[in-house]
Write a protein that holds these residues in place. Sequence first.
Motif, PDB file in Angstrom:
ATOM      1  N   ILE A  42     -90.168  90.163-131.379  1.00  0.00           N
ATOM      2  CA  ILE A  42     -91.013  91.114-132.285  1.00  0.00           C
ATOM      3  C   ILE A  42     -91.589  91.981-131.260  1.00  0.00           C
ATOM      4  O   ILE A  42     -91.653  93.510-131.487  1.00  0.00           O
ATOM      5  N   ILE A  43     -92.704  91.251-130.389  1.00  0.00           N
ATOM      6  CA  ILE A  43     -93.213  91.548-130.173  1.00  0.00           C
ATOM      7  C   ILE A  43     -92.745  93.351-129.030  1.00  0.00           C
ATOM      8  O   ILE A  43     -93.353  94.285-129.021  1.00  0.00           O
ATOM      9  N   ASP A 134     -87.662  90.273-140.005  1.00  0.00           N
ATOM     10  CA  ASP A 134     -87.040  90.892-139.277  1.00  0.00           C
ATOM     11  C   ASP A 134     -86.879  91.513-138.529  1.00  0.00           C
ATOM     12  O   ASP A 134     -87.197  91.554-137.259  1.00  0.00           O
ATOM     13  N   LEU A 135     -85.043  90.610-138.033  1.00  0.00           N
ATOM     14  CA  LEU A 135     -85.320  91.133-136.144  1.00  0.00           C
ATOM     15  C   LEU A 135     -84.349  91.983-136.016  1.00  0.00           C
ATOM     16  O   LEU A 135     -82.899  92.000-137.087  1.00  0.00           O
ATOM     17  N   CYS A 142     -85.813 100.116-132.825  1.00  0.00           N
ATOM     18  CA  CYS A 142     -85.910 100.452-134.454  1.00  0.00           C
ATOM     19  C   CYS A 142     -87.236 101.251-134.502  1.00  0.00           C
ATOM     20  O   CYS A 142     -86.988 102.326-135.048  1.00  0.00           O
ATOM     21  N   THR A 143     -88.258 100.394-134.031  1.00  0.00           N
ATOM     22  CA  THR A 143     -89.084 100.733-133.859  1.00  0.00           C
ATOM     23  C   THR A 143     -89.686 102.196-133.221  1.00  0.00           C
ATOM     24  O   THR A 143     -90.022 103.448-133.398  1.00  0.00           O
ATOM     25  N   THR A 252     -78.794  96.091-136.108  1.00  0.00           N
ATOM     26  CA  THR A 252     -78.160  94.803-137.001  1.00  0.00           C
ATOM     27  C   THR A 252     -79.336  94.462-137.114  1.00  0.00           C
ATOM     28  O   THR A 252     -80.346  94.070-135.944  1.00  0.00           O
ATOM     29  N   ARG A 253     -79.609  94.341-138.636  1.00  0.00           N
ATOM     30  CA  ARG A 253     -80.895  93.715-139.171  1.00  0.00           C
ATOM     31  C   ARG A 253     -80.288  92.199-139.278  1.00  0.00           C
ATOM     32  O   ARG A 253     -79.635  92.019-140.261  1.00  0.00           O
ATOM     33  N   TYR A 254     -81.630  90.989-139.413  1.00  0.00           N
ATOM     34  CA  TYR A 254     -80.972  90.087-139.337  1.00  0.00           C
ATOM     35  C   TYR A 254     -82.533  89.414-140.296  1.00  0.00           C
ATOM     36  O   TYR A 254     -83.518  89.611-139.717  1.00  0.00           O
ATOM     37  N   ASP A 255     -82.029  88.716-141.574  1.00  0.00           N
ATOM     38  CA  ASP A 255     -83.617  88.191-142.144  1.00  0.00           C
ATOM     39  C   ASP A 255     -83.655  87.278-141.774  1.00  0.00           C
ATOM     40  O   ASP A 255     -83.050  85.450-142.088  1.00  0.00           O
TER      41      ASP A 255
END
Length: 289
Positions: A42-43, A134-135, A142-143, A252-255
Motif C-alpha cells: 500500500i505504501i 484493498d490491494l 490508483c492513487t 484490478t482490486r483484491y480484497d
Amino acid sequence: MSIKIKKAVIPVAGLGTRFLPATKAIPKEMIPIVDVPIIQLIIEEAINSGIQDIVLITARHKEAIENHFDFNYELEDTLGKKQKKELAELSKNIGENCNVITIRQKNPLGLGHAVLCAQPVIGNEPFAVLLGDDLIDSKIPCTKQLIDLYERENASVVGVMEVPKNETLKYGIVGGKMLNPKLMEVSHLVEKPDPQYAPSCLAIPGRYVLSPSIFKYLKDTKPGKGGEIQLTDALEKVAKNERLLAYQFDGTRYDAGDRLGFIEATIAYALKRPELASGVKDILKKYSG
Ligand code: UTP
C-alpha cells in the motif's frame, strides 16, 4: 494552480477480526502477500503516486508496522557481514523513500474518526487516504489516477468500482449523475446499503483524495452504521456543500481483508514474479484436477 498532493493517511488501527486468529498478536497489515507485507504494497502505491509523507493512524499492538519501516541495525549489520549485501539492502530500502509519521487512535471509533486523527499533521492541504484491506494492481497507481483528477478538477475524489447488486452491503455506495462513462458527480452516498436501497452499483473500495474541509465535516459527524463515525457520512456533506467526484479507476482490486480475496491476491501477485510463476502454475494445476 492547485497545491500538489504530497501526504497520505493510512488508517491501520482496526482490530482485523475477520482474520483471527492470525491477527491476535500480529497486525493484519503485516500479513504478507507472498513475502511482502500488505502495508508495504500500500505504501509503495502511495510513493509511486508522488506521496512523500505517510501518516499512519495506529493503535496499541501495531508497533511491528513502525518497525518494518525503520532500520533494523542488528539484521542489516549481520547480513552485511555474512556477505548477504543484497538482503541487507532489501531490508534497509523499505523505509528509505518516504517519511512515516504515526498517530495513535486511542479508541477504534470508526474510519471517519481515524482520518480525523490525522488533522494535526495534514493541516490545510488536500491529501490521499488508502485503506490497507484493498490491494489495487494497475499500470498507473490508483492513487495517482485520483490525484491527477483532483488536481485537474479541484474537487474531492473517491475511487469506485462496479460490484454485483447483491454485494452493495459490503461497501460505501455512491449515487449521482454520470458525467462520462467513468466519472460521476456524486450527490449522495450510503454506507453498506441493502441492495434494494443502493443508489448504484458503484462501490468505494478504499481510495480517496480529499480536500482538508473533510475535517470540519468529520467533527460534526455523529456515530452512524455500526455505531462508528463513518467517513461515508462526512463525504455525504462534501457532496451536498462542495463537490465530490467518483472515478471508476483502471486496475484490478483484491480484497485482502477477506480470506478468499487474500488467497486470490497471493496467487495473482505470485504469478507476477518471474522466479515463482511457473512453480505456482504447476501447483495450481495439481490442485485443480
Ligand atoms: P475495517 O472495519 O474494514 O477493518 O476498517 P478492521 O476493523 O481492521 O477489520 P475487521 O472488519 O475487524 O476484520 C477499514 C479500515 O479502517 C481502519 C482499519 O484499520 C481498516 O484499514 N480503521 C477502522 C481504523 O483505523 N480505526 C477504526 O476505528 C476503524
